[in-house]
Design a protein around this motif. Sequence first.
Motif, mmCIF file in Angstrom:
data_model
loop_
_atom_site.group_PDB
_atom_site.id
_atom_site.type_symbol
_atom_site.label_atom_id
_atom_site.label_comp_id
_atom_site.label_asym_id
_atom_site.label_seq_id
_atom_site.Cartn_x
_atom_site.Cartn_y
_atom_site.Cartn_z
ATOM 1 N N ARG A 682 0.973 -1.131 -0.110
ATOM 2 C CA ARG A 682 -0.075 -0.090 -0.081
ATOM 3 C C ARG A 682 0.856 1.288 -0.209
ATOM 4 O O ARG A 682 0.194 2.460 -0.105
ATOM 5 C CB ARG A 682 -0.815 0.075 1.345
ATOM 6 N N LYS A 684 2.954 2.246 2.648
ATOM 7 C CA LYS A 684 3.064 2.636 3.986
ATOM 8 C C LYS A 684 4.540 1.990 4.307
ATOM 9 O O LYS A 684 4.741 0.894 4.214
ATOM 10 C CB LYS A 684 2.056 1.996 4.753
ATOM 11 N N ASP A 697 8.215 10.756 4.791
ATOM 12 C CA ASP A 697 8.072 10.711 3.213
ATOM 13 C C ASP A 697 9.835 10.053 2.754
ATOM 14 O O ASP A 697 10.768 10.683 2.777
ATOM 15 C CB ASP A 697 8.146 12.133 2.480
ATOM 16 N N ARG A 743 5.291 0.114 -5.397
ATOM 17 C CA ARG A 743 5.378 0.331 -4.105
ATOM 18 C C ARG A 743 5.647 1.882 -3.871
ATOM 19 O O ARG A 743 4.952 2.596 -3.035
ATOM 20 C CB ARG A 743 5.929 -0.359 -2.984
ATOM 21 N N ALA A 746 2.734 3.916 -5.142
ATOM 22 C CA ALA A 746 1.745 3.962 -3.850
ATOM 23 C C ALA A 746 2.230 4.567 -2.721
ATOM 24 O O ALA A 746 1.010 5.552 -2.091
ATOM 25 C CB ALA A 746 1.598 2.522 -3.522
ATOM 26 N N HIS A 747 3.268 4.624 -2.456
ATOM 27 C CA HIS A 747 3.947 5.558 -1.517
ATOM 28 C C HIS A 747 3.801 7.065 -1.722
ATOM 29 O O HIS A 747 3.259 7.911 -0.932
ATOM 30 C CB HIS A 747 5.488 5.504 -1.307
ATOM 31 N N HIS A 749 1.484 8.387 -3.520
ATOM 32 C CA HIS A 749 0.015 8.755 -3.460
ATOM 33 C C HIS A 749 -0.330 8.988 -2.238
ATOM 34 O O HIS A 749 -1.099 9.738 -1.565
ATOM 35 C CB HIS A 749 -0.781 7.901 -4.254
ATOM 36 N N LEU A 750 0.269 8.135 -1.158
ATOM 37 C CA LEU A 750 -0.099 8.254 0.090
ATOM 38 C C LEU A 750 0.268 9.365 0.941
ATOM 39 O O LEU A 750 -0.434 10.058 1.630
ATOM 40 C CB LEU A 750 0.494 6.803 0.721
ATOM 41 N N SER A 754 -1.829 12.589 2.298
ATOM 42 C CA SER A 754 -1.607 12.846 3.637
ATOM 43 C C SER A 754 -1.360 14.188 3.819
ATOM 44 O O SER A 754 -1.992 14.976 4.751
ATOM 45 C CB SER A 754 -0.328 12.123 4.208
#
Length: 870
Positions: A682, A684, A697, A743, A746-747, A749-750, A754
């Motif tokens: 995901r 994370k 980050d 990944r 995805a990171h 985007h996360l 945030s």
Amino acid sequence: MLGDPDDFWGKLDKDEVSGHVNSWHPLIDHCADVAACAASILALPTWRRRLSRLCGRDDLDDVTRARLSVLAALHDLGKFNLGFQAKGRPALGPTAGHVKEALAAIGQPPFRSVDPLAEWGEGTTGLLATAICHHGRPYALGQTDVFEAALWRARSGLDPEAGVAKLVAATREWFPEAYAPGAQPLPHEPAFEHAFAGLVMLADWIGSDTAIFRFSDDAETPRLPVALEAAGEFLSRSWLAVDQRARVAGVHRDSLTTILGERSPHRAQEAMHRLAVDGHPTITILESETGSGKTEAVLARFVDLFRAHAVDGLYFALPTRTAATQMYARIHDAITRVFPVAPPVVQAVPQYLRVDDVQGIKLPRFTVLWPDQDGERFRYRAWAGEAPKRYLSACIAVGTIDQVLLSSLMVGHAHLRATTLLRQLLVVDEVHASDAYMTAILETVLARHVQAGGHAVLLSATLGGETRSRLLRAGMRAELPALETALAAPYPLISHRGVGEESIEVAQDGGGRRIAVDPQPWMADIEAVATAAMDAARAGAHVLVVRNTVADCIETQRRVERVATESLCSHLLFRCREVAAPHHARFARDDRQALDLALEDSFGLRRGSGGCVVVATQTVQQSLDLDADLLITDLCPMDVLLQRIGRLQRHSVRPRPPGFEVPRAVVAVPSERDLGALLNERGKARPYHGLGIVYEDLRVLEATWLAMEESPVWRIPEMNRYLVERSVHSVALDRICEGRDPRWRAHGHLIVGSLRGEARQAELNIVDWTNWYSETNFPDGQRVPTRLGEDDRRVRFPEPLHSPFGLKVHELVVPGRWVRGVPADEDCAHSVSSDRAVTHFRFGGRQFTYDRFGLRLTADREDGDDDDGP
């Protein structure tokens, strides 16, 4: 004296134990006190200019100021209800408040004598409601409690309606010009209503101070003349009204020279000193390297603005309490040298109680003892420093950014902070240290400041171009610079928004420095870090070791001590009051101050020769004037890394030990080169020695690592712009994720989600000055933080502890994540035991230890506590 039994009381002198009323102050007289304070503040030129700009007028004329003073006098209309009067007369029955009760009574029969004020314009009702909500928070008209007629019904010789009419009649005598026909209507703009709220809060706070406004001795003596004299004296002696003698301090061209003393000015300081003072609001951003004299540059700017009547004071905001404490001495020293009649300088840090370098002592009933020969005079000077809510009313204050952010958040007395801040030069140091949440709030503060005609200066060594654009154009639609544009921006740089916008390229002073940056796979190898540090110390170097987490800091300290003992070199350990210790944030306040002083003695400008090792966290990267021969630091974001490097061979005149002639920063990185190994599907990141938790980050960390691999030698400050933009610009960070494991995408985007969530959270918590104050509600029972995740708890001890450094400890701050679920009213430690400066105690069901290594959990450790922040 005890007031007339047929009169309404406004203030009580009540015995806290027995509840017996010793004396009271008539309500109308108290209203005269507050009206006098409001009228006196409204007469001050800078205050008047700020308020008039918020309502689009050139000035607030005599009639408008008189009418606003009348509305301030009516702030306590609610105290005429018999439920409130019952607080001093128990025979009247059940008690009631006076704010919501008054709001519900607007337009009802008890207030019919107020109805003619509606002729003053459409804004009158909102401004009256604003004055009534003077206790720190707004309540929307029409959404308060239902009108209770019984509270306002005459009985026991008291007639609330007659009392209200008597007060309104008194205002006709106090301010006859307010009732003059044909005048222009009262201002009717939301921003003005919000600013007026802060003004009335300030007026009520001053007017309620019984040391300034003593209870009436003679009901027959007109109160307003007495109150106006007291208000004028207070405003002058407290410097809310600026002493005009201070305006002419020094000679205009010499203010910078006076501040610098025998030092020659840097080019950035001279460029700041040349900025125009032309009556227009300004935002100025000064970007230059650590140690280039940004503080002195902004102080010279303040003197220029102050002398020109453009500002009435200064608030110098820093990111941490430690930074504010360190900066306070510098500001105080400069102010006393520049001004022949020096304004009071307040250390705006809760619990510190320091004004003019004099330490106050907190006494019961919210009073403070100031050990000064002229105690009465000093109490006026120190008034703003006695309570955090009053800090921004100081003429000059040095504190944390939190006080500024609180002026825009939905918290009690936000408007008191906001209105008093408007007349000051707002300085924000280390502005790059703010996260997305804090930056969004700061944008709001700056937009409001400029709207009111104010002035602000932002300081940074490592500010990204996108953030610079947002802050410089606060309140406007900012077009963010492309990566190529951001990279091409000069450094050092002054960005100035006044009549227009200008960018002032500043030539560098000297040739800069070449820093050898050496990544080593030591992040998890504490033994390697400790050995390298002690080897350098034995060779005569002062070594600064900076770890990302307290847990790693403490463990590294233990390993360093073991290596020092085995090699018979314990004398090379950093010590505070002869006790070896690390330096981090988890110490009691007085111990932390002692650690700061000891660290500056050991690593500062006047440090001795010979080797020394200190192990620390982020606490050393700002404000402390440190000069290490060698830096060993964990991998961290580029802007943070440059801050840490700023403590490496800071003073060029010092001779270095053999082998350390070239500044070298050893950066401890993970043993595996792929940071993506820390990511799950995901995106994370799992915690790893501060990565993924202190610094979430990983894109920024990867960009920083890449920069070290691309350029093993950094030219500072020549490369500052390149290094920062390649590590923080949104386009550069997007490129980090391209062509990598999914990944990483995805990171990205996360993290972006945030950041947007933090900015959105700020929007939800900010007071909206485009909506009427009289139609605003604050959330009930919800804590609004100045920094996300800040929920630390203060824990008191029944008896003071003996600290590991020989001091007294009355309380400790425990990280909120360690005591989740503990009731908010629980604040006392129990099962306390001490032995040789090692204290064990329990709080919230957890066991803690406090000793020379600081505060830590000693049982039932939670997952993630090993990566528990700075």
